[in-house]
Every structure is written in C-alpha cells, then in structure tokens.
Design a protein around this motif. Structure first.
Motif, short mmCIF file in Angstrom:
data_model
loop_
_atom_site.label_atom_id
_atom_site.label_comp_id
_atom_site.label_asym_id
_atom_site.label_seq_id
_atom_site.Cartn_x
_atom_site.Cartn_y
_atom_site.Cartn_z
N ARG A 1 -0.04 7.80 11.01
CA ARG A 1 -0.46 6.61 10.25
C ARG A 1 -0.10 6.98 9.06
O ARG A 1 -0.27 5.84 8.02
N LEU A 2 0.04 8.16 8.52
CA LEU A 2 0.03 8.22 7.04
C LEU A 2 1.81 8.48 6.69
O LEU A 2 2.07 9.17 5.84
N SER A 3 2.38 8.00 7.49
CA SER A 3 4.00 8.09 7.40
C SER A 3 4.42 7.43 6.01
O SER A 3 5.30 7.93 5.29
N ARG A 4 3.65 6.35 5.52
CA ARG A 4 4.15 5.70 4.34
C ARG A 4 3.85 6.63 3.21
O ARG A 4 4.53 6.75 2.23
N LEU B 1 -12.76 6.19 2.74
CA LEU B 1 -11.59 5.43 2.49
C LEU B 1 -11.30 4.40 3.56
O LEU B 1 -10.76 5.22 4.66
N THR B 2 -10.92 3.33 3.63
CA THR B 2 -10.26 2.41 4.60
C THR B 2 -8.94 2.08 3.97
O THR B 2 -8.48 2.19 2.98
N LYS B 3 -8.28 1.58 5.20
CA LYS B 3 -6.83 0.91 4.98
C LYS B 3 -5.87 2.25 4.42
O LYS B 3 -4.88 1.67 3.63
N LEU B 4 -6.04 3.43 4.58
CA LEU B 4 -5.06 4.44 4.05
C LEU B 4 -3.79 4.45 4.81
O LEU B 4 -2.98 5.05 4.59
N ASP B 5 -3.71 3.65 5.94
CA ASP B 5 -2.48 3.55 6.72
C ASP B 5 -1.43 2.60 6.23
O ASP B 5 -0.42 2.41 6.88
N GLY B 6 -2.14 1.61 5.34
CA GLY B 6 -1.30 0.55 4.97
C GLY B 6 -0.27 0.89 3.80
O GLY B 6 0.50 1.83 3.76
N THR B 7 -0.59 -0.05 2.52
CA THR B 7 0.24 0.26 1.44
C THR B 7 -0.33 1.17 0.60
O THR B 7 -0.01 1.46 -0.63
N ALA B 8 -1.44 2.02 1.20
CA ALA B 8 -2.11 2.94 0.00
C ALA B 8 -1.25 4.11 0.11
O ALA B 8 -0.57 4.54 0.88
N LYS B 9 -1.67 4.91 -1.14
CA LYS B 9 -0.98 6.07 -1.50
C LYS B 9 -2.06 7.15 -1.35
O LYS B 9 -2.96 7.26 -1.66
N GLY B 10 -1.43 8.35 -0.52
CA GLY B 10 -2.64 9.28 -0.59
C GLY B 10 -3.19 10.15 -1.13
O GLY B 10 -4.19 10.58 -1.07
N ILE C 1 -17.52 13.37 -5.66
CA ILE C 1 -18.19 13.14 -4.28
C ILE C 1 -17.29 13.15 -3.06
O ILE C 1 -16.11 12.89 -3.41
N PRO C 2 -17.64 13.92 -2.15
CA PRO C 2 -16.42 14.31 -1.16
C PRO C 2 -15.94 13.01 -0.41
O PRO C 2 -17.01 12.01 -0.07
N VAL C 3 -14.96 12.84 0.03
CA VAL C 3 -14.41 11.88 1.07
C VAL C 3 -14.72 12.17 2.29
O VAL C 3 -14.26 13.39 2.79
N LYS C 4 -15.48 11.68 3.02
CA LYS C 4 -16.11 12.26 4.36
C LYS C 4 -15.35 11.54 5.71
O LYS C 4 -15.30 12.17 6.47
N LEU C 5 -14.92 9.93 5.36
CA LEU C 5 -14.21 9.62 6.69
C LEU C 5 -12.97 8.63 5.88
O LEU C 5 -13.12 8.46 4.67
N VAL C 6 -11.95 8.76 6.86
CA VAL C 6 -10.73 7.99 6.21
C VAL C 6 -10.67 6.76 7.55
O VAL C 6 -10.36 7.37 8.75
N GLY C 7 -10.19 5.75 7.08
CA GLY C 7 -9.68 4.75 7.94
C GLY C 7 -8.15 4.61 8.17
O GLY C 7 -7.70 4.62 7.23
N LEU C 8 -7.70 4.89 9.24
CA LEU C 8 -6.12 4.97 9.54
C LEU C 8 -5.50 3.87 10.64
O LEU C 8 -4.76 4.29 11.06
N GLY C 9 -6.27 2.91 10.63
CA GLY C 9 -5.75 1.81 11.48
C GLY C 9 -6.72 0.67 11.81
O GLY C 9 -7.77 0.66 11.30
#
Length: 408
Positions: free
Chosen positions: A112-115, A356-365, A377-385
């Motif tokens: 999902r992080l291909s972009r 962090l949500t919508k990290l699989d879309g047009t977001a930049k990692g 503050i730590p990032v604890k969860l990421v939304g990838l779809g």
C-alpha cells in the motif's frame, strides 16, 4: 167411531212411509265410476339424519347419609387449555467477526506504500546511485525529501548525516547507500519511542482512550478500526459515541462495534458529549471491560468554542479516573497543514499518540517523520487502506523498509 177409523189409517200410513224410508237405500244401485288410473308412488323425501346424542356420563352415586364426600372421590378438574401465544419473529444476530492479528500487519500491507516508495525507493536511490555525489546532487536529495513532506528541519538533519557517512565510506554501491538512507530515516523516527496503546485496565477500572481530530480526517471510521485492533489483541471494549452533532456518527460506530461484538453507549442527537462520555466510562466500569474507547466530534482547530468543549469532555471523564490515552487522528494527505492542526489539539488535551490515516493514497510517507519531529509525539497507528483491518501498529524499521525498498 169414524174418527177413530180415520186416525188409525193416518197412523198406518205414517208407519209404512217410515219403513220404506229405512229399507229403500239397501236396494238402490250404486253409480258407475270410471276405472282408476295408475299413479306412480311419490318419491319419499330424504330423511334427515338424527343428531347424535352423546350419553351423559353416569352420575356418581350419592354417598350414604351422614358421610361427607371425600376429596379423593371427587372427579378431577379439567385443566383449561393454555392460550396460544405466537412466537415473535426471530431476530437476526449479526455474525461476530474475528479481526486479523495485528502482528505483522505493516509487513502484509507494505504494497500500500507503493506511491510513497516511488519517491523514496526510486527517486532518492536514483540520485544516490550517481557516479559522482556533488553539491548539486545533495541539493536534489534535499528537495526530494522536502517534497515528500519530511519537513525542512528533518531533511537538513538527515541529509547532513547521510552526506557525512558517504564521505567517510567513499564511493558506495546502491545497496550500501540504500542501507545508509534507511538507517538515517529510522533514526529520524526515533525507534525507542513507546508506541504501544495504553489499553490495559488500571486499579480495577478500564483504560480510557479518547479519540480526537478535525472534520474529514476519518475519525469515526478509524475509531471503529481501533476497536478491532484492541479486540484482535485480546481486549474487551466499550465504545462511547460522544460525537452527538452528526446523526450518522453513532450509527456508524454501532455498526463497527457490532461486527466485533462490542457494546456502544450513545445518547440522543444533540446531547451533551461530555455526559455521553461519562456514561460510557461508567458502563465500562460496571461491565468490567478492559478498555473504553470514546469517539468525540470532529472540530476545526480555529473554533475556540468547540476546542473548549473538548477540554470539558476530558475533565468530565476524569471524574472516573485519568484518561490513559488521547489519540489524535491526522489525515496524511494534508501534509504539512496537518501539523498546525495537531499543535492546537496538543494545547487543549494531552495528546499521547498520533494515528495517520489515508497513508496509502496521495500521501507522502515523510509526513510520519515531520509529525514526530514537530510534536514529539509517537505515531502509533497508520491507516493503509479502506479495509476493516487495514489499520496497522507502526514500526519504524518495517515502515522505512517499505518506503525505500528492502529488496532494492
């Protein structure tokens, strides 16, 4: 003398006339009648079947005088037939789903992080693989990282360390440069940060997780996915639908909860969000669950009244005990604009983790690095779809390997 003779004759005539009147009918000839015609006997009418008469049961003999009848000798009472009660229609119970395990989700979702990988894995490695790494090349590396939402300060730090390592090691292969880049990105993400969710009960009361964020960040959906993460890790959950301004929010949250067998505490539309949050924590205490997850209304960071209300929700909930975790939901596609939103939220409530949500879309990692560096503050969860189990616990090394291509 003559008178006697006349009287005798008259008497004789009378006697003779009377005698003839009596004797004449016997010798009179009967009149001739026509022969009788033969008639068909009439069809007998159908006889009605006599009704069946049931014989009455024999009467019990009366007991002799002076002897009271026994209760045992009395005929048993005939029980009345029970009323017919129609069974209610069966209620369909939704099937409880078993969420996918959280361990290794980030590895499974790396595609999902291909972009974002196009920027890091291809763009940066193409620059670092040049025969000559001059100042112009390092300037392009900086521009690429800033364009990937890493942020200016973080980019300057990363490029400076990477440039120094490349100078010390001299000419390096593409594989060695990828490894150096990965190490610097992991270091920027501070892998020593505690990214676990504070979801275990404390002192006999459930852990309380408060979910906050701006409108449109996918907060309620993410709240439902967090519930699945907690259930997948073996926790029991009660959800509080404190977003009372949006009518569909409570229904949406109830749908997510029903899929994993969790309970939802909700109030009428327009109710005080703080009271709903208070009732949710109370219900969690009574039910003895591990975690109470409270979804609050989305609000803009520049709306003072709404931000003050968020502080009220936190204060009311803390009447039961401290809030163990406050998770800020950020839309990764907003890039650097999301950092200002996050800063305001941290001033109102004590944010302990970022989702962090919508990290699989047009977001930049690179936004992950910027958020942590800016907020601390730590990032604890990421939304990838879009799937229900596409919310993954964040791991710095796995995330960076997915960005730069571990197999490059």
């Amino acid at each position: 003398m003559e008178s006697y003779i006349v009287f005798g004759l008259v008497l004789l005539v009378v006697v003779i006339g009377a005698t003839l009147a009596l004797v004449a009918p016997r010798y009179r000839k009967p009149p001739t009648l026509p022969p009788p015609t033969e008639e068909k006997p009439p069809t007998p009418a159908p006889t009605e079947q006599a009704p069946t008469i049931e014989k009455a049961p024999p009467r019990a003999k009366a007991p002799p005088a002076g002897i009271k009848p026994s209760v045992i000798d009395a005929p048993p009472p005939v029980p009345a037939a029970p009323p017919v009660v129609e069974a209610p229609p069966p209620v369909e119970v939704p099937e409880v789903e078993v969420p996918a395990p959280t361990a290794g989700r980030l590895v499974r979702l790396r595609a999902r992080l291909s972009r974002s990988q196009n920027v890091f894995g291809k763009g940066l490695l193409a620059l670092l693989s040049r025969d000559k790494l001059d100042d112009d090349t390092w300037d392009e590396v900086e521009e690429t990282l800033i364009g990937a939402d890493v942020g200016v300060a973080a980019t300057t730090d990363i490029v400076g360390k990477l440039r120094e390592r490349a100078r010390i090691h001299g000419t390096a292969t593409a594989t060695e440069l990828r490894a150096m880049l990965a190490d610097e990105l992991v270091a920027a993400l501070d892998p020593q940060m505690d990214r676990t969710l504070a979801a275990r009960p404390q002192d006999g009361r459930p852990a309380v997780l408060l979910v906050v964020g701006v409108n449109g960040a996918g907060k309620t959906t993410t709240c439902g996915k967090i519930a699945r993460v907690l259930v997948a890790d073996g926790h029991t959950v009660v959800l509080g639908a404190a977003d009372t301004f949006r009518a569909a929010a409570a229904e949406q949250l109830a749908t997510w909860a029903g899929r994993v067998g969790a309970e939802v505490v909700r109030g009428p539309e327009g109710a005080d969000p703080a009271s709903v949050a208070f009732d949710a924590v109370k219900r969690g205490i009574d039910a003895g669950v591990d975690t109470v997850l409270i979804d609050t209304a989305g609000r803009l960071q520049n709306k003072v009244g709404l931000m003050d209300e968020l502080g009220k929700v936190k204060r009311v909930v803390e009447k039961h005990g401290p809030v163990d975790e406050t998770l800020l939901i950020l839309d990764a596609t907003t890039g650097q604009n999301g950092l200002e939103q996050a800063r305001v939220f941290t001033e109102v409530v004590d944010v302990t983790g970022v989702v962090l949500t919508k990290l699989d879309g047009t977001a930049k990692g690179g936004i992950v690095i910027a958020v942590q560096r800016k907020l601390g503050i730590p990032v604890k969860l990421v939304g990838l779809g879009e799937g229900p189990d596409d919310l993954a616990p964040f791991d710095a090394r796995q995330f960076v390997d997915a960005l730069v291509g571990a197999d490059a």
